[in-house]
Motif scaffolding. Structure first.
Motif, mmCIF file in Angstrom:
data_model
loop_
_atom_site.group_PDB
_atom_site.id
_atom_site.type_symbol
_atom_site.label_atom_id
_atom_site.label_comp_id
_atom_site.label_asym_id
_atom_site.label_seq_id
_atom_site.Cartn_x
_atom_site.Cartn_y
_atom_site.Cartn_z
ATOM 1 N N THR A 142 -1.740 -27.139 -60.847
ATOM 2 C CA THR A 142 -0.950 -27.375 -59.648
ATOM 3 C C THR A 142 -1.457 -28.644 -58.999
ATOM 4 O OG1 THR A 142 -0.294 -26.548 -57.497
ATOM 5 C CG2 THR A 142 -2.422 -25.829 -58.283
ATOM 6 N N ASP A 143 -0.566 -29.521 -58.626
ATOM 7 C CA ASP A 143 -0.959 -30.796 -58.027
ATOM 8 C C ASP A 143 -2.069 -31.469 -58.831
ATOM 9 O OD1 ASP A 143 0.890 -30.343 -55.991
ATOM 10 O OD2 ASP A 143 -0.591 -29.293 -54.777
ATOM 11 N N LYS A 144 -1.960 -31.383 -60.158
ATOM 12 C CA LYS A 144 -2.903 -31.991 -61.092
ATOM 13 C C LYS A 144 -4.315 -31.430 -60.987
ATOM 14 C CE LYS A 144 -0.057 -35.980 -61.396
ATOM 15 N NZ LYS A 144 0.181 -37.339 -61.363
ATOM 16 N N VAL A 145 -4.445 -30.211 -60.459
ATOM 17 C CA VAL A 145 -5.727 -29.524 -60.388
ATOM 18 C C VAL A 145 -5.655 -28.315 -61.309
ATOM 19 C CG1 VAL A 145 -7.297 -28.232 -58.894
ATOM 20 C CG2 VAL A 145 -6.127 -30.253 -58.009
ATOM 21 N N GLU B 262 5.475 -23.593 -54.983
ATOM 22 C CA GLU B 262 6.581 -22.720 -55.363
ATOM 23 C C GLU B 262 6.540 -22.357 -56.841
ATOM 24 O OE1 GLU B 262 10.294 -24.335 -54.060
ATOM 25 O OE2 GLU B 262 9.640 -24.456 -51.979
ATOM 26 N N GLU B 263 5.844 -23.187 -57.639
ATOM 27 C CA GLU B 263 5.722 -22.942 -59.068
ATOM 28 C C GLU B 263 4.470 -23.647 -59.565
ATOM 29 O OE1 GLU B 263 8.688 -26.558 -60.482
ATOM 30 O OE2 GLU B 263 9.443 -24.503 -60.442
ATOM 31 N N GLY B 264 4.016 -23.242 -60.732
ATOM 32 C CA GLY B 264 2.863 -23.869 -61.352
ATOM 33 C C GLY B 264 3.094 -24.020 -62.837
ATOM 34 N N GLU B 265 2.326 -24.920 -63.441
ATOM 35 C CA GLU B 265 2.435 -25.129 -64.880
ATOM 36 C C GLU B 265 1.335 -24.345 -65.574
ATOM 37 O OE1 GLU B 265 2.069 -28.646 -68.229
ATOM 38 O OE2 GLU B 265 2.517 -29.204 -66.168
ATOM 39 N N PHE B 266 1.732 -23.568 -66.573
ATOM 40 C CA PHE B 266 0.765 -22.806 -67.338
ATOM 41 C C PHE B 266 0.060 -23.750 -68.299
ATOM 42 C CE2 PHE B 266 -0.801 -20.317 -70.804
ATOM 43 C CZ PHE B 266 -1.481 -19.325 -70.132
ATOM 44 N N ALA B 267 -1.291 -23.668 -68.359
ATOM 45 C CA ALA B 267 -2.048 -24.575 -69.224
ATOM 46 C C ALA B 267 -2.601 -23.900 -70.471
ATOM 47 C CB ALA B 267 -3.186 -25.222 -68.437
#
Length: 95
Positions: free
Chosen positions: A44-47, A18-23
């Motif tokens: 996402t999910d540590k990938v 539903e969401e992701g972290e920008f790296a």
């Protein structure tokens, strides 16, 4: 040549995402990109996954920063795209 600002969107990388972290950004404003150019890295999910450009054009704005949590489909930045429909000068010939 047709120009249109196209958003770089947070992709849906899994059925439940539903969401992701920008790296990190791999481009800067003013950079010219082509379809398939790696633009950014999201988590996402540590990938870590690279987002590739869907259009050819010039990067205009980067709106996401490291650590931002962005909903799926939400804009991360923008590319001023050329020939967004991929038809190039064919549009002119048909007019």
């Amino acid at each position: 040549m047709t120009m249109a600002e196209t958003p770089i969107r947070m992709p849906k990388l899994s059925m439940t995402m539903e969401e992701g972290e920008f790296a990190d950004w791999l481009v800067a404003p003013g950079d010219t990109v082509t379809k398939g150019t790696p633009l950014a890295v999201v988590l996402t999910d540590k990938v870590e996954m690279e987002i590739e450009s869907e259009v050819t054009g010039t990067v205009t704005r980067l709106t996401a920063a490291e650590g931002d949590v962005v909903p799926v489909g939400g804009p991360l930045g923008y590319v001023d795209a050329t020939d967004e429909d991929g038809l190039g000068d064919l549009d002119d010939l048909l007019s």
